[in-house]
Write a protein that holds these residues in place. Structure first.
Motif, mmCIF file in Angstrom:
data_model
loop_
_atom_site.group_PDB
_atom_site.id
_atom_site.type_symbol
_atom_site.label_atom_id
_atom_site.label_comp_id
_atom_site.label_asym_id
_atom_site.label_seq_id
_atom_site.Cartn_x
_atom_site.Cartn_y
_atom_site.Cartn_z
ATOM 1 N N GLY A 86 7.730 16.160 -18.801
ATOM 2 C CA GLY A 86 7.523 14.989 -19.650
ATOM 3 C C GLY A 86 7.336 13.705 -18.884
ATOM 4 O O GLY A 86 7.245 13.667 -17.654
ATOM 5 N N ALA A 87 7.270 12.626 -19.667
ATOM 6 C CA ALA A 87 7.005 11.309 -19.086
ATOM 7 C C ALA A 87 8.169 10.808 -18.243
ATOM 8 O O ALA A 87 7.974 10.036 -17.314
ATOM 9 N N GLY A 88 9.374 11.242 -18.555
ATOM 10 C CA GLY A 88 10.541 10.816 -17.783
ATOM 11 C C GLY A 88 10.458 11.256 -16.341
ATOM 12 O O GLY A 88 10.796 10.497 -15.425
ATOM 13 N N ALA A 89 9.985 12.463 -16.119
ATOM 14 C CA ALA A 89 9.849 12.967 -14.755
ATOM 15 C C ALA A 89 8.766 12.195 -14.005
ATOM 16 O O ALA A 89 8.912 11.892 -12.819
ATOM 17 N N ALA A 90 7.680 11.854 -14.701
ATOM 18 C CA ALA A 90 6.608 11.092 -14.060
ATOM 19 C C ALA A 90 7.085 9.694 -13.699
ATOM 20 O O ALA A 90 6.776 9.188 -12.621
ATOM 21 N N LEU A 91 7.852 9.064 -14.587
ATOM 22 C CA LEU A 91 8.377 7.727 -14.292
ATOM 23 C C LEU A 91 9.384 7.753 -13.155
ATOM 24 O O LEU A 91 9.387 6.876 -12.286
ATOM 25 N N ALA A 92 10.250 8.752 -13.157
ATOM 26 C CA ALA A 92 11.230 8.870 -12.075
ATOM 27 C C ALA A 92 10.534 9.131 -10.749
ATOM 28 O O ALA A 92 10.889 8.551 -9.719
ATOM 29 N N GLY A 93 9.528 10.002 -10.767
ATOM 30 C CA GLY A 93 8.771 10.279 -9.549
ATOM 31 C C GLY A 93 8.060 9.051 -9.035
ATOM 32 O O GLY A 93 8.007 8.803 -7.837
ATOM 33 N N ALA A 94 7.494 8.259 -9.959
ATOM 34 C CA ALA A 94 6.807 7.031 -9.563
ATOM 35 C C ALA A 94 7.779 6.031 -8.956
ATOM 36 O O ALA A 94 7.471 5.375 -7.956
ATOM 37 N N ALA A 95 8.953 5.902 -9.541
ATOM 38 C CA ALA A 95 9.948 4.954 -9.025
ATOM 39 C C ALA A 95 10.447 5.367 -7.647
ATOM 40 O O ALA A 95 10.513 4.546 -6.721
ATOM 41 N N ILE A 96 10.786 6.634 -7.497
ATOM 42 C CA ILE A 96 11.295 7.115 -6.213
ATOM 43 C C ILE A 96 10.200 7.065 -5.148
ATOM 44 O O ILE A 96 10.422 6.609 -4.027
ATOM 45 N N VAL B 72 0.836 -1.201 0.000
ATOM 46 C CA VAL B 72 0.000 0.000 0.000
ATOM 47 C C VAL B 72 0.874 1.254 0.000
ATOM 48 O O VAL B 72 0.610 2.212 -0.734
ATOM 49 N N GLY B 73 1.918 1.257 0.805
ATOM 50 C CA GLY B 73 2.828 2.402 0.829
ATOM 51 C C GLY B 73 3.512 2.616 -0.504
ATOM 52 O O GLY B 73 3.667 3.748 -0.962
ATOM 53 N N GLY B 74 3.923 1.529 -1.136
ATOM 54 C CA GLY B 74 4.549 1.642 -2.450
ATOM 55 C C GLY B 74 3.582 2.155 -3.494
ATOM 56 O O GLY B 74 3.940 2.979 -4.343
ATOM 57 N N GLY B 75 2.347 1.676 -3.451
ATOM 58 C CA GLY B 75 1.344 2.153 -4.407
ATOM 59 C C GLY B 75 1.024 3.623 -4.226
ATOM 60 O O GLY B 75 0.942 4.383 -5.194
ATOM 61 N N LEU B 76 0.852 4.041 -2.973
ATOM 62 C CA LEU B 76 0.594 5.453 -2.710
ATOM 63 C C LEU B 76 1.783 6.328 -3.098
ATOM 64 O O LEU B 76 1.619 7.398 -3.672
ATOM 65 N N GLY B 77 2.965 5.861 -2.785
ATOM 66 C CA GLY B 77 4.168 6.626 -3.140
ATOM 67 C C GLY B 77 4.340 6.739 -4.643
ATOM 68 O O GLY B 77 4.697 7.796 -5.160
ATOM 69 N N ALA B 78 4.075 5.653 -5.357
ATOM 70 C CA ALA B 78 4.200 5.677 -6.811
ATOM 71 C C ALA B 78 3.169 6.608 -7.439
ATOM 72 O O ALA B 78 3.493 7.381 -8.350
ATOM 73 N N ALA C 224 7.221 2.111 -0.022
ATOM 74 C CA ALA C 224 7.321 0.718 0.423
ATOM 75 C C ALA C 224 8.193 0.596 1.665
ATOM 76 O O ALA C 224 7.866 -0.151 2.597
ATOM 77 N N ILE C 225 9.271 1.334 1.709
ATOM 78 C CA ILE C 225 10.171 1.284 2.867
ATOM 79 C C ILE C 225 9.468 1.830 4.110
ATOM 80 O O ILE C 225 9.505 1.220 5.181
ATOM 81 N N VAL C 226 8.810 2.968 3.967
ATOM 82 C CA VAL C 226 8.120 3.568 5.111
ATOM 83 C C VAL C 226 6.955 2.688 5.557
ATOM 84 O O VAL C 226 6.740 2.486 6.754
ATOM 85 N N GLY C 227 6.221 2.133 4.604
ATOM 86 C CA GLY C 227 5.097 1.263 4.951
ATOM 87 C C GLY C 227 5.531 0.039 5.728
ATOM 88 O O GLY C 227 4.898 -0.363 6.703
ATOM 89 N N ALA C 228 6.628 -0.576 5.301
ATOM 90 C CA ALA C 228 7.130 -1.764 5.995
ATOM 91 C C ALA C 228 7.703 -1.413 7.363
ATOM 92 O O ALA C 228 7.557 -2.172 8.322
ATOM 93 N N ALA C 229 8.352 -0.256 7.460
ATOM 94 C CA ALA C 229 8.997 0.128 8.715
ATOM 95 C C ALA C 229 7.998 0.542 9.789
ATOM 96 O O ALA C 229 8.294 0.448 10.979
ATOM 97 N N THR C 230 6.820 0.988 9.388
ATOM 98 C CA THR C 230 5.854 1.470 10.374
ATOM 99 C C THR C 230 4.808 0.427 10.749
ATOM 100 O O THR C 230 3.801 0.761 11.360
#
Length: 89
Positions: free
Chosen positions: A47-57, A28-34, A63-69
């Motif tokens: 452009g699309a590159g910024a959207a893809l980079a933002g989704a990846a980051i 869920v955290g990864g989906g929300l972050g993406a 995902a890290i925050v969701g698992a850690a909390t």
């Protein structure tokens, strides 16, 4: 942009489901972050590159925050020996 708004709405609805397992919270955290990262990347207009980079980051950090909390549940026993769950310190 309409697709991103729909994706963000679906992600927010999925976040409303309370999940106590570490894997569920990471997903869920990864989906929300993406979704959030893609929306911010698209909103910057680079452009699309910024959207893809933002989704990846956003997905990775979400995902890290969701698992850690994830709350941990411990087992305690009452005076009769019956087990019950309590929050771990």
């Amino acid at each position: 942009m309409k697709k991103l708004a729909i994706l963000a709405a679906v992600a927010l609805l999925a976040a409303g489901c309370q999940a106590d397992s570490q894997r569920d919270r990471a997903l869920v955290g990864g989906g929300l972050g993406a979704a959030t990262g893609a929306a911010i990347g698209a909103a910057t207009g680079h452009g699309a590159g910024a959207a893809l980079a933002g989704a990846a980051i956003g997905g990775a950090s979400g995902a890290i925050v969701g698992a850690a909390t994830t709350p941990r549940n411990c087992v305690a026993y009452d005076r009769y020996g019956n087990p019950y769950r309590v929050a771990c310190p």
